[in-house]
Design a protein around this motif. Structure first.
Motif, PDB file in Angstrom:
ATOM      1  N   PHE A  69       0.827  -1.202   0.000  1.00 48.87           N
ATOM      2  CA  PHE A  69       0.000   0.000   0.000  1.00 48.87           C
ATOM      3  C   PHE A  69       0.870   1.264   0.000  1.00 48.87           C
ATOM      4  O   PHE A  69       0.689   2.166  -0.827  1.00 48.87           O
ATOM      5  CB  PHE A  69      -0.911  -0.043   1.222  1.00 48.87           C
ATOM      6  CG  PHE A  69      -1.765   1.164   1.398  1.00 48.87           C
ATOM      7  CD1 PHE A  69      -2.900   1.362   0.608  1.00 48.87           C
ATOM      8  CD2 PHE A  69      -1.453   2.120   2.359  1.00 48.87           C
ATOM      9  CE1 PHE A  69      -3.694   2.467   0.778  1.00 48.87           C
ATOM     10  CE2 PHE A  69      -2.250   3.234   2.528  1.00 48.87           C
ATOM     11  CZ  PHE A  69      -3.378   3.412   1.739  1.00 48.87           C
ATOM     12  N   TYR A  70       1.844   1.320   0.943  1.00 43.33           N
ATOM     13  CA  TYR A  70       2.652   2.530   1.052  1.00 43.33           C
ATOM     14  C   TYR A  70       3.552   2.726  -0.162  1.00 43.33           C
ATOM     15  O   TYR A  70       3.756   3.852  -0.619  1.00 43.33           O
ATOM     16  CB  TYR A  70       3.484   2.515   2.342  1.00 43.33           C
ATOM     17  CG  TYR A  70       2.644   2.809   3.559  1.00 43.33           C
ATOM     18  CD1 TYR A  70       1.942   4.013   3.652  1.00 43.33           C
ATOM     19  CD2 TYR A  70       2.532   1.899   4.600  1.00 43.33           C
ATOM     20  CE1 TYR A  70       1.143   4.284   4.748  1.00 43.33           C
ATOM     21  CE2 TYR A  70       1.746   2.162   5.703  1.00 43.33           C
ATOM     22  CZ  TYR A  70       1.050   3.364   5.774  1.00 43.33           C
ATOM     23  OH  TYR A  70       0.267   3.629   6.843  1.00 43.33           O
ATOM     24  N   ALA A  71       4.074   1.642  -0.692  1.00 44.04           N
ATOM     25  CA  ALA A  71       4.999   1.763  -1.817  1.00 44.04           C
ATOM     26  C   ALA A  71       4.253   2.102  -3.105  1.00 44.04           C
ATOM     27  O   ALA A  71       4.655   2.985  -3.861  1.00 44.04           O
ATOM     28  CB  ALA A  71       5.788   0.474  -1.993  1.00 44.04           C
ATOM     29  N   LYS A  72       3.132   1.411  -3.335  1.00 44.49           N
ATOM     30  CA  LYS A  72       2.491   1.473  -4.647  1.00 44.49           C
ATOM     31  C   LYS A  72       1.450   2.591  -4.724  1.00 44.49           C
ATOM     32  O   LYS A  72       1.322   3.257  -5.736  1.00 44.49           O
ATOM     33  CB  LYS A  72       1.855   0.107  -4.924  1.00 44.49           C
ATOM     34  CG  LYS A  72       1.575  -0.173  -6.361  1.00 44.49           C
ATOM     35  CD  LYS A  72       2.845  -0.389  -7.157  1.00 44.49           C
ATOM     36  CE  LYS A  72       2.473  -0.425  -8.641  1.00 44.49           C
ATOM     37  NZ  LYS A  72       3.642  -0.322  -9.496  1.00 44.49           N
ATOM     38  N   GLU A  73       0.683   2.773  -3.651  1.00 48.93           N
ATOM     39  CA  GLU A  73      -0.410   3.725  -3.716  1.00 48.93           C
ATOM     40  C   GLU A  73       0.005   5.106  -3.222  1.00 48.93           C
ATOM     41  O   GLU A  73      -0.588   6.092  -3.584  1.00 48.93           O
ATOM     42  CB  GLU A  73      -1.595   3.224  -2.884  1.00 48.93           C
ATOM     43  CG  GLU A  73      -1.897   1.755  -3.084  1.00 48.93           C
ATOM     44  CD  GLU A  73      -3.092   1.520  -3.978  1.00 48.93           C
ATOM     45  OE1 GLU A  73      -4.144   2.089  -3.682  1.00 48.93           O
ATOM     46  OE2 GLU A  73      -2.949   0.775  -4.966  1.00 48.93           O
ATOM     47  N   GLN A  74       0.960   5.144  -2.287  1.00 48.22           N
ATOM     48  CA  GLN A  74       1.296   6.437  -1.703  1.00 48.22           C
ATOM     49  C   GLN A  74       2.714   6.894  -2.020  1.00 48.22           C
ATOM     50  O   GLN A  74       3.073   8.011  -1.667  1.00 48.22           O
ATOM     51  CB  GLN A  74       1.133   6.363  -0.187  1.00 48.22           C
ATOM     52  CG  GLN A  74      -0.207   5.808   0.242  1.00 48.22           C
ATOM     53  CD  GLN A  74      -0.829   6.617   1.350  1.00 48.22           C
ATOM     54  OE1 GLN A  74      -0.136   7.036   2.253  1.00 48.22           O
ATOM     55  NE2 GLN A  74      -2.122   6.833   1.263  1.00 48.22           N
ATOM     56  N   GLY A  75       3.481   6.056  -2.630  1.00 51.37           N
ATOM     57  CA  GLY A  75       4.851   6.448  -2.957  1.00 51.37           C
ATOM     58  C   GLY A  75       5.729   6.697  -1.751  1.00 51.37           C
ATOM     59  O   GLY A  75       6.730   7.391  -1.838  1.00 51.37           O
ATOM     60  N   GLN A  76       5.339   6.126  -0.597  1.00 51.86           N
ATOM     61  CA  GLN A  76       6.129   6.306   0.626  1.00 51.86           C
ATOM     62  C   GLN A  76       7.178   5.206   0.726  1.00 51.86           C
ATOM     63  O   GLN A  76       7.008   4.256   1.496  1.00 51.86           O
ATOM     64  CB  GLN A  76       5.219   6.263   1.861  1.00 51.86           C
ATOM     65  CG  GLN A  76       4.241   7.381   1.963  1.00 51.86           C
ATOM     66  CD  GLN A  76       4.905   8.662   2.424  1.00 51.86           C
ATOM     67  OE1 GLN A  76       6.106   8.661   2.732  1.00 51.86           O
ATOM     68  NE2 GLN A  76       4.150   9.747   2.470  1.00 51.86           N
ATOM     69  N   PHE A  77       8.238   5.332  -0.033  1.00 48.96           N
ATOM     70  CA  PHE A  77       9.188   4.224  -0.075  1.00 48.96           C
ATOM     71  C   PHE A  77       9.964   4.062   1.224  1.00 48.96           C
ATOM     72  O   PHE A  77      10.373   2.975   1.584  1.00 48.96           O
ATOM     73  CB  PHE A  77      10.122   4.383  -1.270  1.00 48.96           C
ATOM     74  CG  PHE A  77       9.450   4.000  -2.547  1.00 48.96           C
ATOM     75  CD1 PHE A  77       9.342   2.673  -2.902  1.00 48.96           C
ATOM     76  CD2 PHE A  77       8.870   4.975  -3.364  1.00 48.96           C
ATOM     77  CE1 PHE A  77       8.700   2.316  -4.068  1.00 48.96           C
ATOM     78  CE2 PHE A  77       8.212   4.613  -4.521  1.00 48.96           C
ATOM     79  CZ  PHE A  77       8.118   3.285  -4.876  1.00 48.96           C
ATOM     80  N   GLY A  78      10.148   5.156   1.934  1.00 47.88           N
ATOM     81  CA  GLY A  78      10.843   5.067   3.230  1.00 47.88           C
ATOM     82  C   GLY A  78      10.094   4.145   4.173  1.00 47.88           C
ATOM     83  O   GLY A  78      10.678   3.213   4.752  1.00 47.88           O
ATOM     84  N   VAL A  79       8.777   4.374   4.299  1.00 48.79           N
ATOM     85  CA  VAL A  79       7.969   3.537   5.183  1.00 48.79           C
ATOM     86  C   VAL A  79       7.986   2.094   4.687  1.00 48.79           C
ATOM     87  O   VAL A  79       8.121   1.151   5.471  1.00 48.79           O
ATOM     88  CB  VAL A  79       6.520   4.064   5.238  1.00 48.79           C
ATOM     89  CG1 VAL A  79       5.678   3.179   6.123  1.00 48.79           C
ATOM     90  CG2 VAL A  79       6.499   5.494   5.733  1.00 48.79           C
ATOM     91  N   ALA A  80       7.856   1.943   3.361  1.00 45.96           N
ATOM     92  CA  ALA A  80       7.855   0.594   2.796  1.00 45.96           C
ATOM     93  C   ALA A  80       9.137  -0.152   3.157  1.00 45.96           C
ATOM     94  O   ALA A  80       9.096  -1.320   3.562  1.00 45.96           O
ATOM     95  CB  ALA A  80       7.690   0.653   1.279  1.00 45.96           C
TER      96      ALA A  80
END
Lengths: 286, 251
Positions: free
Chosen positions: A244-255
């Motif tokens: 979810f974080y990587a693909k939908e929100q672009g939050q790679f740090g969290v991912a």
């Protein structure tokens, strides 16, 4: 008479040895690279705030506490169903079932089931648990889907270890006038605890790593709930949250932070399986 | 001496193969009866019929009658567990459970509902003494029984069988996996145990049959060829096949 190895043959041996060494080095390097890369990217992103809060659209902050809880809930509720079901079925098939053909068919089916792509379990779980049984998208529906998915694993590992309990133990107990269930409870099951525990640890690993089947059935929500309340609601596990974080929100740090956690957990599970195996082996040899 | 087991026209098939053919034999109480014969002659199969252990083998068919203490053991409604308590079994390979010495012995009594520490302690000590192993294990009752030597394990299994106070003790080549000293101890034991119990022992070893048994039954290819007092069987066999076997012409 020639006693030494010919020059050509020596070169061939050296070449083959080099090629095999290279394969081993590439394999090791890949694993090492993956671990180091994920840890290097993920560990700096880890913080107590990330681990202990929930995400908020108001403040724009991200926390993965709900995802951690959901993962724990899903693991617990899946195990609660899959262990008695799988172990019970294994005991029935090995100790009670008389129709050997039927047993063979079931074993074959279980073998096949464990090879089916998990997304198919997700699709069927969504249609059956979420729609047909009207559970909506919820942790419970996700857990039940994972029960179906892990049933073959628990069944097979338990069965394999039931088969390692020597027949002579059973004969000894029957010879003293013990009934079937008493023989199973006091002699057979204690002899195969290790198989059940191994199956259990393997299942935890599989549940932890599962995402495809949960996308359909357990959903993406990030709310903090208690255990029983949580089961009724939709919720993302760590792996789903990673997606979810990587693909939908672009939050790679969290991912990557989540990836680092998952990786560490996987390592812990591998270790636990190994230590459990050793512990049971030592106990048996005493 | 009265007969404790009476067998009439017993036949047994494994799948399509007939392993026992019209066996008729009466086993006297408080005596040691030896079953001898070459491998595959049906003596072990016969032994396992007496406590219905053959029930565990899939595809077994049995006809005829086996009476134990006056009742047909194949009659409908027979309590198999009660039969096996009365007719105990010691197996070819020692098979102690992977638990402590104490729990091994207490397994049978507990199965049949004996509770209470003092009562169990008493049974454990008596059984181990009867099996002539008390002195060797009294200081390690809480240790795992798998740590004992082979000979000790077999005597432990005998003690375990005695703990449920059987009337008959079936022994299936109990010394074939043991060294000569352990074998001697078990033979001595069998001779003592017949005071209290009836013993039926399968053996490959004809000297053993002569040493410990009062009666001997010679089996061949699923048939009971000859049966009588051991002395007579070994000194004046009536059947040519018995004579050939005990003089070592085949086997």
């Amino acid at each position: 008479m020639q006693t030494g190895i010919s020059r050509k043959r020596r070169a061939y041996i050296l070449l083959m040895r080099a090629l095999m060494g290279l394969s081993a080095a590439v394999t090791a390097a890949l694993v090492l690279f993956l671990v180091v890369y994920v840890m290097a990217k993920g560990l700096p992103e880890l913080s107590w705030t990330l681990l202990s809060t929930k995400p908020s659209y108001l403040t724009g902050s991200i926390g993965i506490l709900p995802d951690i809880l959901n993962t724990v809930y899903i693991i617990l509720s899946t195990l609660v169903f899959v262990l008695p079901l799988g172990a019970g079925a294994a005991v029935y098939l090995t100790e009670y079932a008389r129709n050997k053909k039927l047993v063979a068919v079931i074993e074959y089916a279980a073998e096949t089931l464990s090879g089916i792509p998990s997304i198919i379990y997700g699709l069927v779980g969504m249609l059956f648990f979420c729609s047909f049984l009207d559970m909506q998208t919820s942790l419970l529906a996700g857990a039940l889907t994972l029960v179906v998915m892990n049933l073959p694993t628990v069944l097979r590992t338990t069965q394999e270890s039931l088969k390692t309990v020597p027949q002579s133990y059973r004969e000894g107990a029957f010879g003293l006038g013990a009934g079937k269930w008493r023989v199973i409870r006091t002699v057979v099951l204690p002899g195969c605890v290790d198989g059940i525990v191994t199956g259990c640890i393997l299942s935890v690993g599989r549940i932890l790593g599962e995402s495809a089947a949960l996308l359909f059935t357990a959903g993406f929500a990030h709310a903090v709930h208690g255990f029983f309340e949580g089961l009724e609601h939709s919720g993302a596990t760590l792996t789903v949250a990673l997606y979810f974080y990587a693909k939908e929100q672009g939050q790679f740090g969290v991912a990557f932070a989540i990836a680092a956690i998952l990786m560490a957990l996987t390592l812990v599970i591998q270790l636990a399986a190994m230590l459990a195996g050793r512990w049971f082996k030592r106990r048996r040899e005493q | 001496m009265s007969d404790i087991i009476t067998v009439k026209d017993l036949c047994l098939w494994y799948g399509g193969v007939q392993a026992l053919k019209n066996i008729n034999i009466n086993i006297p109480e408080h005596a040691v009866t030896a079953l001898i014969g070459p491998s595959g002659c049906g003596k072990s199969t016969f032994l396992k019929t007496l406590d219905r252990m053959n029930d565990l083998v899939p595809g077994v068919k049995i006809t005829g009658q086996v009476e134990y203490a006056g009742g047909d053991i194949f009659a409908r409604g027979t309590d198999v567990n009660a039969l096996r308590r009365d007719v105990g079994m010691v197996f070819q390979k020692p098979n102690p459970f992977p638990m402590s010495v104490y729990d091994n012995i207490a397994y049978g009594p507990r199965t049949h509902g004996v509770k209470g520490r003092a009562r169990l302690d008493e049974i454990v000590e008596r059984s181990l003494r009867d099996a002539a192993i008390w002195d060797e294990v009294k200081d390690r009752l809480r240790k795992n029984a798998l740590g004992l030597s082979g000979g000790q394990q077999q005597r432990l299994c005998i003690a375990r069988a005695l703990a449920v106070e059987p009337r008959v003790l079936l022994m299936d080549e109990p010394t074939s996996a043991l060294d000569p000293i352990s074998t001697g101890k078990i033979e001595e034991l069998a001779a003592q145990l017949k005071e209290k119990y009836t013993i039926i022992i399968v053996t490959h070893n004809m000297q053993q049959a002569v040493r410990i048994s009062d009666y001997t039954a010679f089996f061949l290819l699923g048939e009971l060829v000859e049966y009588g007092p051991t002395e007579e069987i070994f000194s004046r066999p009536t059947d040519k096949r018995t004579e050939d076997y005990i003089t070592g012409r085949f086997g």
